[in-house]
Design a protein around this motif. Structure first.
Motif, PDB file in Angstrom:
ATOM      1  N   MET A  49       0.877  -1.223   0.000  1.00  0.00           N
ATOM      2  CA  MET A  49       0.078   0.048   0.010  1.00  0.00           C
ATOM      3  C   MET A  49       1.035   1.447   0.022  1.00  0.00           C
ATOM      4  O   MET A  49       1.943   1.395   0.721  1.00  0.00           O
ATOM      5  CB  MET A  49      -0.889  -0.070   1.339  1.00  0.00           C
ATOM      6  N   VAL A  50       0.284   2.317  -0.618  1.00  0.00           N
ATOM      7  CA  VAL A  50       1.299   3.458  -0.785  1.00  0.00           C
ATOM      8  C   VAL A  50       0.442   4.422   0.048  1.00  0.00           C
ATOM      9  O   VAL A  50      -0.819   4.415   0.351  1.00  0.00           O
ATOM     10  CB  VAL A  50       1.431   4.175  -2.127  1.00  0.00           C
ATOM     11  N   SER A  51       1.190   5.591   0.551  1.00  0.00           N
ATOM     12  CA  SER A  51       0.618   6.506   1.404  1.00  0.00           C
ATOM     13  C   SER A  51      -0.415   7.569   0.505  1.00  0.00           C
ATOM     14  O   SER A  51      -1.549   7.792   1.060  1.00  0.00           O
ATOM     15  CB  SER A  51       1.602   7.395   1.911  1.00  0.00           C
ATOM     16  N   LYS A  52       0.315   8.139  -0.606  1.00  0.00           N
ATOM     17  CA  LYS A  52      -0.633   9.015  -1.366  1.00  0.00           C
ATOM     18  C   LYS A  52      -0.699   8.815  -2.743  1.00  0.00           C
ATOM     19  O   LYS A  52       0.814   8.653  -3.345  1.00  0.00           O
ATOM     20  CB  LYS A  52      -0.206  10.349  -0.913  1.00  0.00           C
TER      21      LYS A  52
ATOM     22  N   VAL B 270     -11.248   1.910  -8.303  1.00  0.00           N
ATOM     23  CA  VAL B 270     -10.349   1.001  -8.463  1.00  0.00           C
ATOM     24  C   VAL B 270      -9.320   0.959  -7.475  1.00  0.00           C
ATOM     25  O   VAL B 270      -9.176  -0.100  -6.700  1.00  0.00           O
ATOM     26  CB  VAL B 270      -9.817   0.791  -9.887  1.00  0.00           C
ATOM     27  N   LEU B 271      -9.059   2.162  -7.228  1.00  0.00           N
ATOM     28  CA  LEU B 271      -7.756   2.418  -6.210  1.00  0.00           C
ATOM     29  C   LEU B 271      -8.400   2.139  -4.844  1.00  0.00           C
ATOM     30  O   LEU B 271      -7.535   1.316  -3.775  1.00  0.00           O
ATOM     31  CB  LEU B 271      -7.254   3.808  -6.260  1.00  0.00           C
ATOM     32  N   GLU B 272      -9.610   2.470  -4.223  1.00  0.00           N
ATOM     33  CA  GLU B 272     -10.125   2.205  -3.053  1.00  0.00           C
ATOM     34  C   GLU B 272     -10.488   0.562  -2.762  1.00  0.00           C
ATOM     35  O   GLU B 272     -10.388   0.386  -1.998  1.00  0.00           O
ATOM     36  CB  GLU B 272     -11.563   3.240  -3.100  1.00  0.00           C
ATOM     37  N   GLU B 273     -11.077   0.277  -3.718  1.00  0.00           N
ATOM     38  CA  GLU B 273     -11.538  -1.108  -3.854  1.00  0.00           C
ATOM     39  C   GLU B 273     -10.394  -2.200  -3.521  1.00  0.00           C
ATOM     40  O   GLU B 273     -10.227  -3.046  -2.936  1.00  0.00           O
ATOM     41  CB  GLU B 273     -12.308  -1.717  -4.897  1.00  0.00           C
ATOM     42  N   ALA B 274      -9.108  -1.598  -4.142  1.00  0.00           N
ATOM     43  CA  ALA B 274      -7.689  -2.467  -3.939  1.00  0.00           C
ATOM     44  C   ALA B 274      -7.096  -2.201  -2.756  1.00  0.00           C
ATOM     45  O   ALA B 274      -6.330  -2.806  -2.357  1.00  0.00           O
ATOM     46  CB  ALA B 274      -7.013  -2.387  -5.281  1.00  0.00           C
ATOM     47  N   GLY B 275      -7.693  -1.394  -2.236  1.00  0.00           N
ATOM     48  CA  GLY B 275      -6.993  -0.642  -0.809  1.00  0.00           C
ATOM     49  C   GLY B 275      -5.395  -0.253  -1.171  1.00  0.00           C
ATOM     50  O   GLY B 275      -4.437  -0.722  -0.583  1.00  0.00           O
ATOM     51  N   PHE B 276      -5.289   0.333  -2.341  1.00  0.00           N
ATOM     52  CA  PHE B 276      -4.268   0.767  -2.789  1.00  0.00           C
ATOM     53  C   PHE B 276      -3.230   1.733  -2.291  1.00  0.00           C
ATOM     54  O   PHE B 276      -2.020   1.749  -2.083  1.00  0.00           O
ATOM     55  CB  PHE B 276      -3.956   1.126  -4.398  1.00  0.00           C
ATOM     56  N   ALA B 277      -4.107   2.739  -1.721  1.00  0.00           N
ATOM     57  CA  ALA B 277      -3.407   4.064  -1.166  1.00  0.00           C
ATOM     58  C   ALA B 277      -4.363   4.535   0.132  1.00  0.00           C
ATOM     59  O   ALA B 277      -5.433   4.357   0.449  1.00  0.00           O
ATOM     60  CB  ALA B 277      -3.460   4.953  -2.146  1.00  0.00           C
TER      61      ALA B 277
ATOM     62  N   SER C  80      -3.203  -3.454 -14.188  1.00  0.00           N
ATOM     63  CA  SER C  80      -2.662  -2.213 -14.131  1.00  0.00           C
ATOM     64  C   SER C  80      -1.876  -1.704 -12.573  1.00  0.00           C
ATOM     65  O   SER C  80      -0.659  -1.594 -12.583  1.00  0.00           O
ATOM     66  CB  SER C  80      -3.498  -1.014 -14.198  1.00  0.00           C
ATOM     67  N   LEU C  81      -2.587  -2.093 -11.744  1.00  0.00           N
ATOM     68  CA  LEU C  81      -2.067  -2.029 -10.261  1.00  0.00           C
ATOM     69  C   LEU C  81      -1.033  -2.901 -10.001  1.00  0.00           C
ATOM     70  O   LEU C  81       0.142  -2.554  -9.468  1.00  0.00           O
ATOM     71  CB  LEU C  81      -3.214  -2.006  -9.312  1.00  0.00           C
ATOM     72  N   ALA C  82      -1.305  -4.081 -10.455  1.00  0.00           N
ATOM     73  CA  ALA C  82      -0.166  -5.159 -10.420  1.00  0.00           C
ATOM     74  C   ALA C  82       1.432  -4.666 -11.079  1.00  0.00           C
ATOM     75  O   ALA C  82       2.325  -4.757 -10.580  1.00  0.00           O
ATOM     76  CB  ALA C  82      -0.511  -6.362 -10.748  1.00  0.00           C
ATOM     77  N   TYR C  83       0.770  -3.876 -12.054  1.00  0.00           N
ATOM     78  CA  TYR C  83       2.108  -3.559 -12.949  1.00  0.00           C
ATOM     79  C   TYR C  83       2.778  -2.504 -12.072  1.00  0.00           C
ATOM     80  O   TYR C  83       3.994  -2.173 -12.219  1.00  0.00           O
ATOM     81  CB  TYR C  83       1.628  -3.051 -14.224  1.00  0.00           C
ATOM     82  N   ILE C  84       2.082  -1.431 -11.581  1.00  0.00           N
ATOM     83  CA  ILE C  84       2.612  -0.308 -10.964  1.00  0.00           C
ATOM     84  C   ILE C  84       3.480  -0.927  -9.733  1.00  0.00           C
ATOM     85  O   ILE C  84       4.397  -0.238  -9.262  1.00  0.00           O
ATOM     86  CB  ILE C  84       1.233   0.442 -10.279  1.00  0.00           C
ATOM     87  N   ASN C  85       2.903  -1.977  -9.046  1.00  0.00           N
ATOM     88  CA  ASN C  85       3.570  -2.469  -7.912  1.00  0.00           C
ATOM     89  C   ASN C  85       4.794  -3.154  -8.375  1.00  0.00           C
ATOM     90  O   ASN C  85       5.847  -2.714  -7.629  1.00  0.00           O
ATOM     91  CB  ASN C  85       2.724  -3.428  -6.855  1.00  0.00           C
TER      92      ASN C  85
END
Length: 132
Positions: free
Chosen positions: A1-4, A21-28, A120-125
């Protein structure tokens, strides 16, 4: 998870879908949205607090100041921002020249097509860990 995360896009529907998408994935922990590059630059503290975003999702095609203009403003700060801030182009553009041009900007860690999804989120990570 990223901060911001900053989402910079002039399309409200794209901002909404990307945020979802970001919220559902708990990305930030925090998602900041901007409908113009100038608004994002006004909040982006390049020399001190508040803390920088970890990730910027940047649309290319926006009125007034487009994504390239935004990246050009960051050019003098690239060395200081490297390793602290990762920019990912998030665009509907299919132009190969846009992807090639993004390689000229060291802060750009990837080129993604809308809409943002789990792949895309997996790619970013992976890209943030140095394994795109």
């Amino acid at each position: 998870m990223v901060s911001k995360v900053y989402i910079i896009d002039d399309d409200d529907i794209s901002i909404y879908l990307t945020s979802l998408v970001l919220e559902e994935a708990g990305f930030a922990n925090e998602i900041c949205t901007y409908s113009s590059a100038d608004d994002a630059l006004a909040d982006l503290s390049l020399t001190g607090p508040p803390p920088l975003p970890d990730v910027i999702l940047l649309d290319l095609n926006m009125p007034v100041k487009n994504g390239w203009d935004f990246l050009d403003v960051l050019r003098p700060y690239e060395e200081a921002l490297k390793g602290k801030l990762d920019v990912f182009i998030l665009t509907s553009s299919i132009a190969v020249s846009d992807k090639e041009q993004s390689l000229d900007y060291p802060l750009v860690r990837g080129f993604l097509h809308k809409p943002l999804d789990e792949a895309s989120l997996a790619y970013i990570n992976r890209a943030r860990k140095g394994h795109p």
